[in-house]
Design a protein around this motif. Structure first.
Motif, PDB file in Angstrom:
ATOM      1  N   SER A 137      74.032  -1.115   1.768  1.00 17.01           N
ATOM      2  CA  SER A 137      73.834  -2.563   1.848  1.00 17.01           C
ATOM      3  C   SER A 137      72.720  -2.914   2.817  1.00 17.01           C
ATOM      4  CB  SER A 137      75.139  -3.250   2.272  1.00 17.01           C
ATOM      5  OG  SER A 137      76.150  -3.044   1.311  1.00 17.01           O
ATOM      6  N   SER A 138      72.657  -2.213   3.953  1.00 16.35           N
ATOM      7  CA  SER A 138      71.596  -2.474   4.924  1.00 16.35           C
ATOM      8  C   SER A 138      70.227  -2.185   4.327  1.00 16.35           C
ATOM      9  CB  SER A 138      71.814  -1.610   6.173  1.00 16.35           C
ATOM     10  OG  SER A 138      70.756  -1.778   7.097  1.00 16.35           O
ATOM     11  N   ASN A 139      70.119  -1.108   3.566  1.00 17.57           N
ATOM     12  CA  ASN A 139      68.845  -0.789   2.924  1.00 17.57           C
ATOM     13  C   ASN A 139      68.462  -1.844   1.900  1.00 17.57           C
ATOM     14  OD1 ASN A 139      68.554   1.517   4.427  1.00 17.57           O
ATOM     15  ND2 ASN A 139      69.289   2.902   2.834  1.00 17.57           N
ATOM     16  N   ALA A 140      69.466  -2.357   1.193  1.00 16.08           N
ATOM     17  CA  ALA A 140      69.192  -3.409   0.213  1.00 16.08           C
ATOM     18  C   ALA A 140      68.725  -4.688   0.891  1.00 16.08           C
ATOM     19  CB  ALA A 140      70.439  -3.682  -0.624  1.00 16.08           C
ATOM     20  N   LEU A 141      69.313  -5.005   2.041  1.00 17.78           N
ATOM     21  CA  LEU A 141      68.983  -6.250   2.730  1.00 17.78           C
ATOM     22  C   LEU A 141      67.642  -6.183   3.454  1.00 17.78           C
ATOM     23  CD1 LEU A 141      72.457  -7.141   4.286  1.00 17.78           C
ATOM     24  CD2 LEU A 141      71.349  -8.283   2.368  1.00 17.78           C
ATOM     25  N   PHE A 142      67.349  -5.066   4.114  1.00 16.95           N
ATOM     26  CA  PHE A 142      66.209  -4.995   5.015  1.00 16.95           C
ATOM     27  C   PHE A 142      65.087  -4.050   4.580  1.00 16.95           C
ATOM     28  CE2 PHE A 142      69.609  -6.021   8.321  1.00 16.95           C
ATOM     29  CZ  PHE A 142      69.319  -7.377   8.299  1.00 16.95           C
ATOM     30  N   GLY A 143      65.320  -3.266   3.527  1.00 14.95           N
ATOM     31  CA  GLY A 143      64.323  -2.271   3.134  1.00 14.95           C
ATOM     32  C   GLY A 143      62.967  -2.869   2.814  1.00 14.95           C
ATOM     33  N   ALA A 144      62.942  -3.892   1.955  1.00 17.38           N
ATOM     34  CA  ALA A 144      61.671  -4.511   1.570  1.00 17.38           C
ATOM     35  C   ALA A 144      61.000  -5.196   2.756  1.00 17.38           C
ATOM     36  CB  ALA A 144      61.916  -5.515   0.444  1.00 17.38           C
ATOM     37  N   MET A 145      61.802  -5.789   3.625  1.00 14.36           N
ATOM     38  CA  MET A 145      61.253  -6.447   4.811  1.00 14.36           C
ATOM     39  C   MET A 145      60.577  -5.424   5.736  1.00 14.36           C
ATOM     40  SD  MET A 145      63.255  -8.404   7.836  1.00 14.36           S
ATOM     41  CE  MET A 145      63.731  -6.813   8.485  1.00 14.36           C
ATOM     42  N   GLN A 146      61.184  -4.252   5.888  1.00 15.24           N
ATOM     43  CA  GLN A 146      60.588  -3.210   6.722  1.00 15.24           C
ATOM     44  C   GLN A 146      59.229  -2.784   6.173  1.00 15.24           C
ATOM     45  OE1 GLN A 146      61.821  -1.805   9.527  1.00 15.24           O
ATOM     46  NE2 GLN A 146      64.054  -1.757   9.477  1.00 15.24           N
ATOM     47  N   VAL A 147      59.144  -2.619   4.863  1.00 16.65           N
ATOM     48  CA  VAL A 147      57.891  -2.207   4.236  1.00 16.65           C
ATOM     49  C   VAL A 147      56.823  -3.284   4.414  1.00 16.65           C
ATOM     50  CG1 VAL A 147      56.797  -1.752   1.999  1.00 16.65           C
ATOM     51  CG2 VAL A 147      58.953  -0.637   2.585  1.00 16.65           C
ATOM     52  N   SER A 148      57.222  -4.537   4.222  1.00 21.08           N
ATOM     53  CA  SER A 148      56.277  -5.641   4.363  1.00 21.08           C
ATOM     54  C   SER A 148      55.719  -5.714   5.783  1.00 21.08           C
ATOM     55  CB  SER A 148      56.961  -6.963   4.001  1.00 21.08           C
ATOM     56  OG  SER A 148      56.123  -8.062   4.250  1.00 21.08           O
ATOM     57  N   ALA A 149      56.603  -5.588   6.774  1.00 21.42           N
ATOM     58  CA  ALA A 149      56.154  -5.646   8.168  1.00 21.42           C
ATOM     59  C   ALA A 149      55.254  -4.458   8.502  1.00 21.42           C
ATOM     60  CB  ALA A 149      57.362  -5.674   9.096  1.00 21.42           C
ATOM     61  N   ALA A 150      55.613  -3.281   8.011  1.00 18.03           N
ATOM     62  CA  ALA A 150      54.817  -2.089   8.295  1.00 18.03           C
ATOM     63  C   ALA A 150      53.401  -2.217   7.742  1.00 18.03           C
ATOM     64  CB  ALA A 150      55.503  -0.853   7.718  1.00 18.03           C
ATOM     65  N   LYS A 151      53.264  -2.783   6.551  1.00 18.86           N
ATOM     66  CA  LYS A 151      51.939  -2.969   5.959  1.00 18.86           C
ATOM     67  C   LYS A 151      51.105  -3.938   6.792  1.00 18.86           C
ATOM     68  CE  LYS A 151      53.243  -1.972   1.157  1.00 18.86           C
ATOM     69  NZ  LYS A 151      53.445  -2.534  -0.202  1.00 18.86           N
ATOM     70  N   GLU A 152      51.742  -4.976   7.312  1.00 16.90           N
ATOM     71  CA  GLU A 152      51.023  -5.946   8.139  1.00 16.90           C
ATOM     72  C   GLU A 152      50.542  -5.313   9.440  1.00 16.90           C
ATOM     73  OE1 GLU A 152      50.237  -9.169   7.717  1.00 16.90           O
ATOM     74  OE2 GLU A 152      51.030  -9.290   5.680  1.00 16.90           O
ATOM     75  N   VAL A 153      51.371  -4.433  10.016  1.00 21.47           N
ATOM     76  CA  VAL A 153      51.054  -3.826  11.311  1.00 21.47           C
ATOM     77  C   VAL A 153      50.082  -2.660  11.159  1.00 21.47           C
ATOM     78  CG1 VAL A 153      52.051  -2.612  13.293  1.00 21.47           C
ATOM     79  CG2 VAL A 153      53.247  -4.562  12.296  1.00 21.47           C
ATOM     80  N   GLY A 154      50.134  -1.982  10.021  1.00 20.66           N
ATOM     81  CA  GLY A 154      49.304  -0.804   9.832  1.00 20.66           C
ATOM     82  C   GLY A 154      50.032   0.491  10.119  1.00 20.66           C
ATOM     83  N   ILE A 155      51.390   0.440  10.071  1.00 24.86           N
ATOM     84  CA  ILE A 155      52.233   1.623  10.248  1.00 24.86           C
ATOM     85  C   ILE A 155      52.654   2.114   8.864  1.00 24.86           C
ATOM     86  CG2 ILE A 155      54.405   2.473  11.248  1.00 24.86           C
ATOM     87  CD1 ILE A 155      54.200   0.278  13.323  1.00 24.86           C
ATOM     88  N   SER A 156      52.976   3.375   8.737  1.00 28.91           N
ATOM     89  CA  SER A 156      53.422   3.916   7.453  1.00 28.91           C
ATOM     90  C   SER A 156      54.643   3.155   6.933  1.00 28.91           C
ATOM     91  CB  SER A 156      53.786   5.401   7.595  1.00 28.91           C
ATOM     92  OG  SER A 156      54.478   5.848   6.453  1.00 28.91           O
ATOM     93  N   PRO A 157      54.539   2.460   5.797  1.00 29.22           N
ATOM     94  CA  PRO A 157      55.698   1.761   5.230  1.00 29.22           C
ATOM     95  C   PRO A 157      56.838   2.712   4.887  1.00 29.22           C
ATOM     96  CG  PRO A 157      53.655   0.991   4.226  1.00 29.22           C
ATOM     97  CD  PRO A 157      53.312   2.208   5.019  1.00 29.22           C
ATOM     98  N   LEU A 158      56.497   3.921   4.429  1.00 35.59           N
ATOM     99  CA  LEU A 158      57.528   4.908   4.114  1.00 35.59           C
ATOM    100  C   LEU A 158      58.328   5.266   5.364  1.00 35.59           C
ATOM    101  CD1 LEU A 158      58.878   6.960   2.221  1.00 35.59           C
ATOM    102  CD2 LEU A 158      57.027   8.561   2.776  1.00 35.59           C
ATOM    103  N   LEU A 159      57.643   5.425   6.486  1.00 34.03           N
ATOM    104  CA  LEU A 159      58.311   5.744   7.748  1.00 34.03           C
ATOM    105  C   LEU A 159      59.272   4.643   8.153  1.00 34.03           C
ATOM    106  CD1 LEU A 159      58.712   7.289  10.413  1.00 34.03           C
ATOM    107  CD2 LEU A 159      56.642   6.170  11.268  1.00 34.03           C
ATOM    108  N   MET A 160      58.844   3.389   8.056  1.00 32.61           N
ATOM    109  CA  MET A 160      59.693   2.291   8.475  1.00 32.61           C
ATOM    110  C   MET A 160      60.877   2.100   7.513  1.00 32.61           C
ATOM    111  SD  MET A 160      58.525   1.160  11.353  1.00 32.61           S
ATOM    112  CE  MET A 160      58.450   2.941  11.626  1.00 32.61           C
ATOM    113  N   ALA A 161      60.652   2.332   6.236  1.00 26.82           N
ATOM    114  CA  ALA A 161      61.757   2.250   5.280  1.00 26.82           C
ATOM    115  C   ALA A 161      62.812   3.305   5.605  1.00 26.82           C
ATOM    116  CB  ALA A 161      61.236   2.444   3.856  1.00 26.82           C
ATOM    117  N   ALA A 162      62.363   4.536   5.864  1.00 27.34           N
ATOM    118  CA  ALA A 162      63.296   5.611   6.206  1.00 27.34           C
ATOM    119  C   ALA A 162      64.007   5.330   7.522  1.00 27.34           C
ATOM    120  CB  ALA A 162      62.548   6.942   6.284  1.00 27.34           C
TER     121      ALA A 162
END
Length: 584
Positions: A494-519
């Protein structure tokens, strides 16, 4: 056609606050009002649809259509996995072979501290590999209680041990969900989670010893903790990176257990803490204790566990798992299970491994399975991202034959033959499993529906863009967000469903690996299992401590946050050149 909106209020902070409303509603209803999870999830879904329509100008029929797709994804493959996993556990119990598993683990050593590591950490991971959703906590806390461990420690150890395998629980359910909402492949997500979780898991057995026996336990039994942790971590890494992520918990548990058993062939602790002996009236693992004992029934999400009784509330109902004392007999006697029955007891895990091996490696079987896959655009769901590109989650992947739930169904059918469960009893077990998870089904469907509405409307993008304001420090916060999500919902899925896409979006904005933040959302999230109210209720009820969930929380919260801090630092280092080589 709907184009996603990122900043509907022309103020990013206010837009993020608006987007967080469904999550805040869910938090208040679960954590403060203590509403049942299915009603809270349904209310959160209604809030998400309302904000998507009124705040983000998403047409109602598209919001409803997106919620429908999310709900269906919750039913398949997620509920499909849970249903068949619970069914297998019931088949094991119906045949009596689940008791054999418990006795096998407890016979390895007479030291209760070593037994606790094997049962809560290793056996708990084996259960988590199939069913998850609190089932390992309920079962292992009860087994620890029957060994003679005091109820509070039994519950705390069972709760905290469940943090290590949760990222790959229920045959990889959290990984599948995270892959769906982030558009990364399941393989890539599994690889990255394995490279974090393998390191963090090494710490868990040391914490278990400290919870159980303080500094003395660590001083006398640290080789077992080190062996169990390293074995588990190595198993997690190898399986998630080079085999099938769905079997990661099972492989890690087996490697860890084999390593500890090998260690005990030539090493023994300097001191020894023996379990309390059983009373003459008691019986073995998992069965009703003394005459007149009232069963304890836990109904929190998909978990229902009975028979935690004894001569008094919260008192141990049996002694060492290798003992059975029939009524009227003066002293307990050892039980020696035939090797054939031990092999049959563990057969469901072997069958599942073989089935996944067949569909994971390229060959005639895997090619046939792949040919049955069906993918289609969800009818009427015309949504594009804020850049104008189509949104990937509008495509529904119906991988029915190769799905983990289908593998579990086939495993259950073969288990019926191996354990010699009659067809009628097997059908009754399936009906019991369905009845057991009925409210969890509603909760899961609503949580995934809420997630899809937030992702499709742009609410997740609003939150991610706002969090990106933290800059490179976001890598330190990513795990905390996952922890919060699991502490709130009790589920890494459930946590991955709620926050997974948000983590990827933030990582892309910051310039960090989106895969890393999703994991990191998933790996940090599992530490929240120790603080989730659902899990605390399950553990407290199983050992007869209902109403004392706060006492269990105080036992484990420090360890949960401590391991989380290590994970956050690890994720930050992985986002830099120091450990960036670990990110695929």
């Amino acid at each position: 056609m709907y184009r996603q909106v990122t900043n509907p209020l022309d103020n990013l902070a206010l837009s993020a606050l608006l987007a967080s409303a469904p999550l805040l509603v869910l938090l208040v209803l679960l954590g403060i009002v203590r509403m049942r999870s299915h009603w809270a999830a349904l209310t959160g879904l209604g809030t998400a649809v309302l904000i998507a329509v009124a705040g983000y100008d998403m047409p109602f029929h598209l919001a409803a259509d997106g919620a429908a797709e999310g709900a269906v994804f919750g039913l398949f493959p997620i509920v499909w996995i849970v249903l068949n996993a619970v069914w297998i556990n019931k088949l094991q119990r119906a045949s009596g072979h689940f008791d054999i598993i418990g006795r096998t683990f407890s016979s390895v050593s007479a030291d209760i501290r070593i037994q606790a590591v094997l049962i809560a950490f290793c056996f708990g991971a084996m259960i988590e590999s199939l069913s998850g959703f609190g089932t390992p906590i309920a079962i292992t806390s009860l087994l620890l209680l029957t060994l003679g461990l005091e109820p509070l420690k039994a519950a705390a150890i069972a709760v905290f041990a469940n943090t290590a395998p949760a990222a790959f629980g229920s045959v990889g359910n959290p990984i599948q969900t995270l892959a769906k909402v982030t558009s990364y492949s399941e393989h890539d997500i599994g690889v990255m989670v394995g490279r974090q979780s393998a390191i963090i898991s090494v710490l868990v057995p040391f914490a278990l010893l400290l919870i159980l026996d303080g500094r003395r336990g660590l001083r006398e039994v640290w080789p077992v903790a080190l062996t169990a942790g390293l074995g588990f971590g190595i198993g997690q890494f190898l399986c998630s990176n080079y085999f099938a992520y769905q079997l990661t918990d099972l492989v890690a548990a087996l490697v860890s257990m084999a390593a500890v058993v090998s260690l005990l062939r030539w090493w023994r602790p300097r001191g020894s803490v023996e379990p309390a002996l059983a009373k003459p009236e008691s019986v073995s693992f998992g069965t009703t204790a003394a005459a007149g004992a009232e069963p304890v029934v836990v109904d929190a999400g998909p978990v229902v566990v009975a028979t935690a009784g004894g001569s008094g509330a919260g008192q141990p109902s049996a002694g060492p798992g290798a003992w059975v004392a029939p009524r009227g007999e003066a002293a307990p006697r050892p039980v020696h299970d035939p090797r054939r029955e031990v092999l049959k007891a563990f057969s469901p895990y072997a069958i599942l491994t073989v089935l996944f091996a067949l569909v994971s490696y390229r060959g005639p079987v895997s090619r046939f399975v792949d040919e049955q896959d069906v993918s289609f655009h969800w009818p009427g769901l015309d949504v594009v991202g804020h850049t104008g590109k189509p949104v990937s989650i509008t495509t529904f992947d119906f991988h029915w034959l190769g799905a983990a739930g289908t593998m579990l169904l086939l495993t259950g059918l073969l288990t019926i033959l191996v354990l010699r469960v009659s067809p009628g009893r097997a059908l009754r077990c399936y009906g019991e499993a369905f009845h057991q998870i009925r409210w969890a089904t509603v909760t899961i469907a609503c949580i995934l529906a809420l997630s899809y509405v937030m992702n499709l409307s742009g609410m997740a993008l609003s939150l991610g863009t706002w969090f990106a304001g933290a800059g490179s420090a976001f890598a330190l916060l990513s795990g905390l967000l996952g922890w919060f999500g699991v502490a709130l919902t009790g589920s890494d899925t459930s946590s991955n469903a709620l926050f997974g896409a948000m983590q990827v979006s933030a990582a892309k904005e910051v310039g960090i690996s989106p895969l890393l933040m999703a994991a990191t959302n998933s790996t940090g999230g599992v530490q929240g299992k120790a603080a989730a109210m659902q899990n605390l209720v399950i553990a407290a009820s199983a050992v007869g401590l209902s109403g004392r969930e706060g006492d269990i929380l105080r036992k484990v919260i420090g360890w949960s946050l401590g391991v989380l801090a290590v994970l956050c630092v690890l994720a930050w280092l992985q986002s830099t050149s120091v450990l960036g080589w670990m990110v695929p």
